[in-house]
Design a protein around this motif. Structure first.
Motif, PDB file in Angstrom:
ATOM      1  N   VAL A 142      26.473  10.133  15.655  1.00  0.00           N
ATOM      2  CA  VAL A 142      25.263   9.522  15.986  1.00  0.00           C
ATOM      3  C   VAL A 142      24.025  10.572  16.062  1.00  0.00           C
ATOM      4  CG1 VAL A 142      23.701   8.569  18.034  1.00  0.00           C
ATOM      5  CG2 VAL A 142      26.218   7.634  17.332  1.00  0.00           C
ATOM      6  N   GLY A 143      24.340  11.677  16.546  1.00  0.00           N
ATOM      7  CA  GLY A 143      23.571  12.979  16.618  1.00  0.00           C
ATOM      8  C   GLY A 143      23.225  13.214  15.518  1.00  0.00           C
ATOM      9  N   GLY A 144      24.304  13.572  14.358  1.00  0.00           N
ATOM     10  CA  GLY A 144      24.364  14.115  12.994  1.00  0.00           C
ATOM     11  C   GLY A 144      23.097  13.223  12.123  1.00  0.00           C
ATOM     12  N   SER A 145      23.228  11.854  12.371  1.00  0.00           N
ATOM     13  CA  SER A 145      22.464  10.963  11.652  1.00  0.00           C
ATOM     14  C   SER A 145      21.173  11.099  12.120  1.00  0.00           C
ATOM     15  CB  SER A 145      23.040   9.610  11.935  1.00  0.00           C
ATOM     16  OG  SER A 145      23.027   9.241  12.866  1.00  0.00           O
ATOM     17  N   GLU A 146      21.046  11.269  13.294  1.00  0.00           N
ATOM     18  CA  GLU A 146      19.474  11.453  13.956  1.00  0.00           C
ATOM     19  C   GLU A 146      18.952  12.703  13.401  1.00  0.00           C
ATOM     20  OE1 GLU A 146      17.115  11.906  18.067  1.00  0.00           O
ATOM     21  OE2 GLU A 146      18.984  10.594  18.254  1.00  0.00           O
ATOM     22  N   ALA A 147      19.551  14.032  13.531  1.00  0.00           N
ATOM     23  CA  ALA A 147      19.063  15.161  12.892  1.00  0.00           C
ATOM     24  C   ALA A 147      18.788  14.979  11.564  1.00  0.00           C
ATOM     25  CB  ALA A 147      20.187  16.233  13.355  1.00  0.00           C
ATOM     26  N   TYR A 148      19.777  14.365  10.697  1.00  0.00           N
ATOM     27  CA  TYR A 148      19.617  14.197   9.408  1.00  0.00           C
ATOM     28  C   TYR A 148      18.379  13.528   8.989  1.00  0.00           C
ATOM     29  CZ  TYR A 148      21.024  12.714   4.546  1.00  0.00           C
ATOM     30  OH  TYR A 148      21.040  12.447   3.075  1.00  0.00           O
ATOM     31  N   ASN A 149      18.372  12.446   9.682  1.00  0.00           N
ATOM     32  CA  ASN A 149      17.025  11.512   9.526  1.00  0.00           C
ATOM     33  C   ASN A 149      15.855  12.302   9.620  1.00  0.00           C
ATOM     34  OD1 ASN A 149      18.490   9.457   8.507  1.00  0.00           O
ATOM     35  ND2 ASN A 149      18.761   8.371  10.587  1.00  0.00           N
ATOM     36  N   ASP A 150      15.830  12.972  10.696  1.00  0.00           N
ATOM     37  CA  ASP A 150      14.453  13.882  11.065  1.00  0.00           C
ATOM     38  C   ASP A 150      14.246  14.818   9.863  1.00  0.00           C
ATOM     39  OD1 ASP A 150      14.144  12.593  13.518  1.00  0.00           O
ATOM     40  OD2 ASP A 150      15.263  13.971  14.797  1.00  0.00           O
ATOM     41  N   GLU A 151      15.325  15.575   9.186  1.00  0.00           N
ATOM     42  CA  GLU A 151      14.926  16.231   8.254  1.00  0.00           C
ATOM     43  C   GLU A 151      14.407  15.716   6.852  1.00  0.00           C
ATOM     44  OE1 GLU A 151      18.493  18.403   7.332  1.00  0.00           O
ATOM     45  OE2 GLU A 151      18.637  19.275   9.493  1.00  0.00           O
ATOM     46  N   GLN A 152      15.060  14.436   6.743  1.00  0.00           N
ATOM     47  CA  GLN A 152      14.640  13.567   5.548  1.00  0.00           C
ATOM     48  C   GLN A 152      13.355  13.110   5.759  1.00  0.00           C
ATOM     49  OE1 GLN A 152      17.263  14.154   3.391  1.00  0.00           O
ATOM     50  NE2 GLN A 152      17.142  12.172   2.693  1.00  0.00           N
ATOM     51  N   ALA A 153      12.985  12.564   6.944  1.00  0.00           N
ATOM     52  CA  ALA A 153      11.628  12.253   7.083  1.00  0.00           C
ATOM     53  C   ALA A 153      10.571  13.335   6.964  1.00  0.00           C
ATOM     54  CB  ALA A 153      11.375  11.695   8.507  1.00  0.00           C
ATOM     55  N   SER A 154      10.820  14.735   7.272  1.00  0.00           N
ATOM     56  CA  SER A 154      10.055  15.623   7.170  1.00  0.00           C
ATOM     57  C   SER A 154       9.659  15.905   5.844  1.00  0.00           C
ATOM     58  CB  SER A 154      10.459  17.071   7.973  1.00  0.00           C
ATOM     59  OG  SER A 154      11.566  17.279   7.233  1.00  0.00           O
ATOM     60  N   HIS A 155      10.694  15.682   4.936  1.00  0.00           N
ATOM     61  CA  HIS A 155      10.576  15.833   3.454  1.00  0.00           C
ATOM     62  C   HIS A 155      10.133  14.757   2.674  1.00  0.00           C
ATOM     63  CE1 HIS A 155      13.195  19.196   4.697  1.00  0.00           C
ATOM     64  NE2 HIS A 155      12.459  20.036   3.593  1.00  0.00           N
ATOM     65  N   GLY A 156       9.621  13.497   3.443  1.00  0.00           N
ATOM     66  CA  GLY A 156       9.140  12.283   2.722  1.00  0.00           C
ATOM     67  C   GLY A 156      10.524  11.735   2.033  1.00  0.00           C
ATOM     68  N   GLU A 157      11.705  11.689   2.724  1.00  0.00           N
ATOM     69  CA  GLU A 157      12.978  11.129   1.945  1.00  0.00           C
ATOM     70  C   GLU A 157      13.318  10.027   2.843  1.00  0.00           C
ATOM     71  OE1 GLU A 157      14.050  11.668  -1.177  1.00  0.00           O
ATOM     72  OE2 GLU A 157      12.796  13.403  -1.445  1.00  0.00           O
ATOM     73  N   PRO A 158      14.172   9.113   2.348  1.00  0.00           N
ATOM     74  CA  PRO A 158      14.708   7.826   3.135  1.00  0.00           C
ATOM     75  C   PRO A 158      15.806   8.448   3.932  1.00  0.00           C
ATOM     76  CG  PRO A 158      15.311   7.734   1.001  1.00  0.00           C
ATOM     77  CD  PRO A 158      14.259   8.807   0.989  1.00  0.00           C
ATOM     78  N   GLY A 159      15.996   7.794   5.255  1.00  0.00           N
ATOM     79  CA  GLY A 159      16.999   8.169   6.167  1.00  0.00           C
ATOM     80  C   GLY A 159      18.175   7.341   5.924  1.00  0.00           C
ATOM     81  N   THR A 160      19.173   7.359   6.686  1.00  0.00           N
ATOM     82  CA  THR A 160      20.374   6.775   6.612  1.00  0.00           C
ATOM     83  C   THR A 160      20.837   6.149   8.001  1.00  0.00           C
ATOM     84  OG1 THR A 160      22.532   6.622   5.577  1.00  0.00           O
ATOM     85  CG2 THR A 160      21.769   8.581   6.823  1.00  0.00           C
ATOM     86  N   THR A 161      21.799   5.220   7.777  1.00  0.00           N
ATOM     87  CA  THR A 161      22.497   4.724   9.032  1.00  0.00           C
ATOM     88  C   THR A 161      23.643   5.577   9.559  1.00  0.00           C
ATOM     89  OG1 THR A 161      24.148   3.426   8.113  1.00  0.00           O
ATOM     90  CG2 THR A 161      22.082   2.298   8.317  1.00  0.00           C
ATOM     91  N   VAL A 162      24.337   5.384  10.822  1.00  0.00           N
ATOM     92  CA  VAL A 162      25.115   6.254  11.313  1.00  0.00           C
ATOM     93  C   VAL A 162      26.414   6.166  10.371  1.00  0.00           C
ATOM     94  CG1 VAL A 162      26.983   6.632  13.128  1.00  0.00           C
ATOM     95  CG2 VAL A 162      24.647   5.953  13.581  1.00  0.00           C
ATOM     96  N   LEU A 163      26.850   4.950  10.001  1.00  0.00           N
ATOM     97  CA  LEU A 163      27.895   4.841   9.047  1.00  0.00           C
ATOM     98  C   LEU A 163      27.587   5.415   7.798  1.00  0.00           C
ATOM     99  CD1 LEU A 163      29.050   1.202   9.546  1.00  0.00           C
ATOM    100  CD2 LEU A 163      30.256   3.208  10.114  1.00  0.00           C
ATOM    101  N   GLY A 164      26.302   5.280   7.336  1.00  0.00           N
ATOM    102  CA  GLY A 164      25.916   5.930   5.985  1.00  0.00           C
ATOM    103  C   GLY A 164      26.062   7.588   5.891  1.00  0.00           C
ATOM    104  N   TYR A 165      25.545   8.288   7.370  1.00  0.00           N
ATOM    105  CA  TYR A 165      25.714   9.646   7.297  1.00  0.00           C
ATOM    106  C   TYR A 165      27.119  10.225   7.422  1.00  0.00           C
ATOM    107  CZ  TYR A 165      25.373  14.074   9.371  1.00  0.00           C
ATOM    108  OH  TYR A 165      25.435  15.422   9.561  1.00  0.00           O
ATOM    109  N   MET A 166      28.191   8.982   8.033  1.00  0.00           N
ATOM    110  CA  MET A 166      29.494   9.424   8.073  1.00  0.00           C
ATOM    111  C   MET A 166      30.131   9.385   6.697  1.00  0.00           C
ATOM    112  SD  MET A 166      30.744   7.276  11.554  1.00  0.00           S
ATOM    113  CE  MET A 166      32.494   7.750  11.240  1.00  0.00           C
ATOM    114  N   GLY A 167      29.458   8.922   5.697  1.00  0.00           N
ATOM    115  CA  GLY A 167      30.033   9.148   4.238  1.00  0.00           C
ATOM    116  C   GLY A 167      29.259  10.055   3.498  1.00  0.00           C
ATOM    117  N   THR A 168      28.722  11.156   4.221  1.00  0.00           N
ATOM    118  CA  THR A 168      27.974  12.174   3.450  1.00  0.00           C
ATOM    119  C   THR A 168      28.933  13.235   3.427  1.00  0.00           C
ATOM    120  OG1 THR A 168      26.868  12.797   5.514  1.00  0.00           O
ATOM    121  CG2 THR A 168      25.774  11.227   4.030  1.00  0.00           C
ATOM    122  N   SER A 169      28.859  14.348   2.606  1.00  0.00           N
ATOM    123  CA  SER A 169      29.781  15.260   2.513  1.00  0.00           C
ATOM    124  C   SER A 169      29.089  16.200   3.667  1.00  0.00           C
ATOM    125  CB  SER A 169      29.543  16.147   1.277  1.00  0.00           C
ATOM    126  OG  SER A 169      28.039  16.673   0.990  1.00  0.00           O
TER     127      SER A 169
END
Length: 216
Positions: A142-169
């Protein structure tokens, strides 16, 4: 204080370390925010950020996994000569069936109750650690997906769901980098206690005991 000094001291060290983590963490977070032209947060606000949740629970999950696995593995596996192991081929009190124990007023209630309650109680230590591991694993996601989405947003990139984040390397890299260190330390402790000593410590064999003997 003497009877509970070990737990109290470790609890105090945890609190000191946790406070240090929070204070240094909020400062680091705000420095990164300012470097990107973003507003900083208060101390209370930092505790609600994905960065804090991710940093906290990715570490906690590895600790709970380590101890849960250690509790289970030491019930079935052996290391001759290690203070962390039961003696191979010898019956230990921990192996006794509680159903055969004589009734006693101080016997834990689940043992006296029997049935499913006892079945759960005789594995309650590992169950506790694995439940805490599962909760920490989820909060890490949950926390990692939120941090990841914040980073994505700052670069104008789409975010992901919690389950989606759990599938990332990235998520699994965060997990495995902590898990490997925990199991490495446990393996080192098991092996080192065969040959090295710490006088007065319950984690060590008596200093004069032979390397091949197991202190049980």
């Amino acid at each position: 204080m003497r009877d509970h000094g070990l737990m109290i001291t470790n609890g105090a060290l945890f609190l000191l370390s946790f406070v240090g983590m929070v204070l240094s963490g909020v400062r680091t977070y705000n420095e990164e925010q300012l470097s990107h032209g973003e507003p900083g947060v208060t101390l209370a606000g930092f505790l609600l950020t994905g960065d804090f949740l991710e940093a906290t629970f990715e570490n906690w999950e590895s600790e709970f996994l380590q101890m849960g696995m250690y509790v289970v593995l030491t019930a079935y596996l052996f290391q001759r000569g290690s203070s962390e192991s039961k003696l191979p081929g010898k019956h230990e009190p921990q192996d006794d069936d509680p159903r055969a124990a004589a009734p006693h007023p101080d016997t834990p209630w689940p043992v006296r109750r029997g049935g499913l309650v006892l079945r759960l109680y005789e594995h309650s230590l590992s169950i506790m650690f694995f439940v805490l591991f599962a909760a920490s694993f989820l909060l890490h996601a949950v926390g990692g997906s939120e941090a990841y989405n914040d980073e994505q947003a700052s670069h104008g990139e789409p975010g992901t769901t919690v389950l989606g984040y759990m599938g990332t390397s990235r998520f699994w890299f965060e997990s495995f980098q902590n898990w490997q260190s925990e199991f490495m330390v446990i393996a080192l402790m098991i092996g080192a206690s065969v040959y090295l000593r710490e006088r007065g410590s319950v984690e060590s064999k008596p200093v004069a005991m032979a390397h091949s003997d197991t202190d049980t």
